[in-house]
Design a protein around this motif. Structure first.
Motif, PDB file in Angstrom:
ATOM      1  N   UNK A 198       0.831  -1.206   0.000  1.00  0.00           N
ATOM      2  CA  UNK A 198       0.000   0.000   0.000  1.00  0.00           C
ATOM      3  C   UNK A 198       0.865   1.255   0.000  1.00  0.00           C
ATOM      4  N   UNK A 199       1.937   1.228   0.776  1.00  0.00           N
ATOM      5  CA  UNK A 199       2.833   2.371   0.847  1.00  0.00           C
ATOM      6  C   UNK A 199       3.490   2.648  -0.505  1.00  0.00           C
ATOM      7  N   UNK A 200       3.783   1.575  -1.227  1.00  0.00           N
ATOM      8  CA  UNK A 200       4.455   1.714  -2.516  1.00  0.00           C
ATOM      9  C   UNK A 200       3.470   1.869  -3.676  1.00  0.00           C
ATOM     10  N   UNK A 201       2.177   1.948  -3.361  1.00  0.00           N
ATOM     11  CA  UNK A 201       1.187   2.200  -4.397  1.00  0.00           C
ATOM     12  C   UNK A 201       0.678   0.970  -5.114  1.00  0.00           C
ATOM     13  N   UNK A 202       0.881  -0.216  -4.524  1.00  0.00           N
ATOM     14  CA  UNK A 202       0.402  -1.453  -5.148  1.00  0.00           C
ATOM     15  C   UNK A 202      -0.808  -1.967  -4.379  1.00  0.00           C
ATOM     16  N   UNK A 203      -1.989  -1.506  -4.748  1.00  0.00           N
ATOM     17  CA  UNK A 203      -3.207  -1.906  -4.043  1.00  0.00           C
ATOM     18  C   UNK A 203      -3.632  -3.331  -4.362  1.00  0.00           C
ATOM     19  N   UNK A 204      -3.110  -3.915  -5.444  1.00  0.00           N
ATOM     20  CA  UNK A 204      -3.501  -5.274  -5.824  1.00  0.00           C
ATOM     21  C   UNK A 204      -2.758  -6.329  -5.024  1.00  0.00           C
ATOM     22  N   UNK A 205      -1.687  -5.921  -4.323  1.00  0.00           N
ATOM     23  CA  UNK A 205      -0.882  -6.863  -3.536  1.00  0.00           C
ATOM     24  C   UNK A 205      -0.365  -8.003  -4.421  1.00  0.00           C
ATOM     25  N   UNK A 206       0.153  -7.639  -5.588  1.00  0.00           N
ATOM     26  CA  UNK A 206       0.713  -8.612  -6.525  1.00  0.00           C
ATOM     27  C   UNK A 206       2.010  -9.206  -5.954  1.00  0.00           C
ATOM     28  N   UNK A 207       2.154 -10.535  -6.009  1.00  0.00           N
ATOM     29  CA  UNK A 207       3.304 -11.191  -5.384  1.00  0.00           C
ATOM     30  C   UNK A 207       4.616 -10.825  -6.065  1.00  0.00           C
ATOM     31  N   UNK A 208       4.592 -10.701  -7.401  1.00  0.00           N
ATOM     32  CA  UNK A 208       5.811 -10.309  -8.106  1.00  0.00           C
ATOM     33  C   UNK A 208       6.226  -8.895  -7.707  1.00  0.00           C
ATOM     34  N   UNK A 223       5.587  -7.581  -4.814  1.00  0.00           N
ATOM     35  CA  UNK A 223       6.106  -7.699  -3.453  1.00  0.00           C
ATOM     36  C   UNK A 223       7.589  -8.033  -3.460  1.00  0.00           C
ATOM     37  N   UNK A 224       7.985  -8.957  -4.306  1.00  0.00           N
ATOM     38  CA  UNK A 224       9.394  -9.347  -4.386  1.00  0.00           C
ATOM     39  C   UNK A 224      10.247  -8.169  -4.836  1.00  0.00           C
ATOM     40  N   UNK A 225       9.753  -7.442  -5.824  1.00  0.00           N
ATOM     41  CA  UNK A 225      10.483  -6.263  -6.302  1.00  0.00           C
ATOM     42  C   UNK A 225      10.615  -5.224  -5.191  1.00  0.00           C
ATOM     43  N   UNK A 226       9.542  -5.051  -4.412  1.00  0.00           N
ATOM     44  CA  UNK A 226       9.575  -4.095  -3.303  1.00  0.00           C
ATOM     45  C   UNK A 226      10.582  -4.517  -2.244  1.00  0.00           C
ATOM     46  N   UNK A 227      10.614  -5.819  -1.925  1.00  0.00           N
ATOM     47  CA  UNK A 227      11.583  -6.327  -0.959  1.00  0.00           C
ATOM     48  C   UNK A 227      13.010  -6.038  -1.410  1.00  0.00           C
ATOM     49  N   UNK A 280       3.141   5.443  11.344  1.00  0.00           N
ATOM     50  CA  UNK A 280       1.875   5.548  10.626  1.00  0.00           C
ATOM     51  C   UNK A 280       1.519   4.324   9.823  1.00  0.00           C
ATOM     52  N   UNK A 281       2.388   3.315   9.813  1.00  0.00           N
ATOM     53  CA  UNK A 281       2.134   2.074   9.079  1.00  0.00           C
ATOM     54  C   UNK A 281       2.480   0.892   9.983  1.00  0.00           C
ATOM     55  N   UNK A 282       1.839  -0.228   9.720  1.00  0.00           N
ATOM     56  CA  UNK A 282       2.159  -1.456  10.445  1.00  0.00           C
ATOM     57  C   UNK A 282       3.315  -2.143   9.717  1.00  0.00           C
ATOM     58  N   UNK A 283       4.466  -1.469   9.706  1.00  0.00           N
ATOM     59  CA  UNK A 283       5.620  -1.974   8.965  1.00  0.00           C
ATOM     60  C   UNK A 283       6.857  -1.903   9.852  1.00  0.00           C
ATOM     61  N   UNK A 284       7.413  -3.056  10.145  1.00  0.00           N
ATOM     62  CA  UNK A 284       8.675  -3.163  10.872  1.00  0.00           C
ATOM     63  C   UNK A 284       9.545  -4.176  10.151  1.00  0.00           C
ATOM     64  N   UNK A 285      10.825  -3.906  10.079  1.00  0.00           N
ATOM     65  CA  UNK A 285      11.743  -4.900   9.517  1.00  0.00           C
ATOM     66  C   UNK A 285      13.112  -4.737  10.150  1.00  0.00           C
ATOM     67  N   UNK A 286      13.888  -5.814  10.106  1.00  0.00           N
ATOM     68  CA  UNK A 286      15.194  -5.839  10.744  1.00  0.00           C
ATOM     69  C   UNK A 286      16.297  -5.883   9.708  1.00  0.00           C
TER      70      UNK A 286
END
Length: 342
Positions: free
Chosen positions: A231-241, A243-247, A309-315
């Protein structure tokens, strides 16, 4: 009459470095605090007319300390000195009453300019010999360990990475105190204090080398956060591919900025391998199984990022095998200008 000066920072290295670059001819009485609660006690005792304040500290951080100084109307002018260089961090501390903000590592010219600008110090042509010796002795009683040095270097690098992430995503990044552990690889999962060990996670890994310093960086995401990441990156469809690119994109930004910050402090050019997906939808022990096979002992630095402001945490995990530590320690010695490390 000496000016009561307080340096508040959880890092002995940071306290010592700042004490030693205060102007030699400046007539000051310097005290030290490791966190906000100690600072408040010393300020109440009249020992912090000018207080240098870090932001990321245990017990009580810099933001909380500023709030309490204002609430109690304590006699302190506060100059924030922090590795958190996000524009929003500076805006927040100025709104809380700090008169200025300067970044770590602190440049002598910048510090002197700020002190002169606000009337704390007037430059003299030549400081007397006694003043020069007094300046050299400031902070001499502080003992600095290798662990403390690793943590402070990571703290400054963490701030740089957080600032880039904040600009890229237009968010405020909450930064922690980095944790440093020298452990056996089989204990690696134990350092991930902010990750639910039973949760499914995804991770990106990236190797790095530089002048005898080798290691591996990992960014570990809790999979329950991925919807918010998309959602933060503008992908409302939650496409898995996607997601990988975002990671990969977020990990590459964080790791690259953090390694660049470490390299600049150690005077080492860090070279990075391409980022690789280490695991998707796996448990933390399963994810770290491979690392346990590669090295006998490791230095593990954990940095837990959280996006406000987001439920986002990462290490972000920085892993150095024991064979890399001699080269790191040689470079770290420059930070103390030849002083011994305990």
């Amino acid at each position: 009459m000496p000016l009561p000066v307080l340096i508040c920072d959880d890092s002995a290295l940071a306290r010592k470095q700042l004490a030693r670059i205060l102007p030699a001819a400046w007539d000051v009485d310097v005290s030290f605090a490791e966190h906000g609660e100690e600072a408040l006690e010393l300020i109440a005792e009249g020992k912090g007319a000018l207080t240098f304040l870090d932001l990321n500290m245990p017990v009580m951080d810099g933001y909380q300390t500023l709030e309490e100084i204002r609430r109690r109307d304590l006699p302190a002018m506060v100059l924030v000195v922090s590795g958190d260089v996000q524009p929003e961090a500076k805006a927040r501390v100025l709104a809380l009453g700090a008169f200025e903000f300067i970044k770590k590592p602190t440049e002598v010219a910048v510090l002197e300019r700020v002190l002169q600008e606000y009337g704390f110090f007037s430059a003299t042509a030549e400081p007397p010999a006694a003043a020069a010796q007094q300046a050299a002795d400031r902070g001499a009683e502080l003992q600095v360990s290798h662990r403390d040095m690793y943590q402070e270097v990571a703290n400054v690098a963490m701030g740089r990475a957080g600032e880039l992430l904040a600009r890229a995503l237009d968010v405020f990044v909450q930064l922690p105190v980095p944790t440093v552990n020298q452990i056996a690889p089989s204990e690696l999962h134990m350092v991930l204090t902010s990750v639910d060990q039973s949760a499914a996670v995804s991770a990106v890994t990236q190797g790095f080398t530089g002048d005898g310093i080798t290691g591996e960086a990992m960014v570990i995401f809790n999979d329950t956060n991925m919807k918010d990441v998309s959602r933060l990156l503008g992908n409302d469809t939650h496409d898995k591919d996607y997601d990988i690119e975002a990671l990969l994109d977020i990990s590459n930004l964080l790791i690259g900025a953090c390694l660049q910050g470490i390299g600049e402090q150690l005077y080492v050019r860090m070279n990075q391998a391409h980022p690789v997906i280490l695991g998707r939808n796996v448990s933390v022990p399963e994810l770290l199984k491979g690392a346990a096979k590669r090295w006998q002992e490791i230095l593990a630095i954990e940095i837990g990022y959280k996006l406000e402001g987001f439920d986002i945490e990462f290490d972000l995990l920085l892993l150095f095998p024991s064979t890399a530590l001699p080269a790191m320690n040689r470079q770290l010695a420059y930070l103390l200008d030849g002083d011994s490390v305990c």
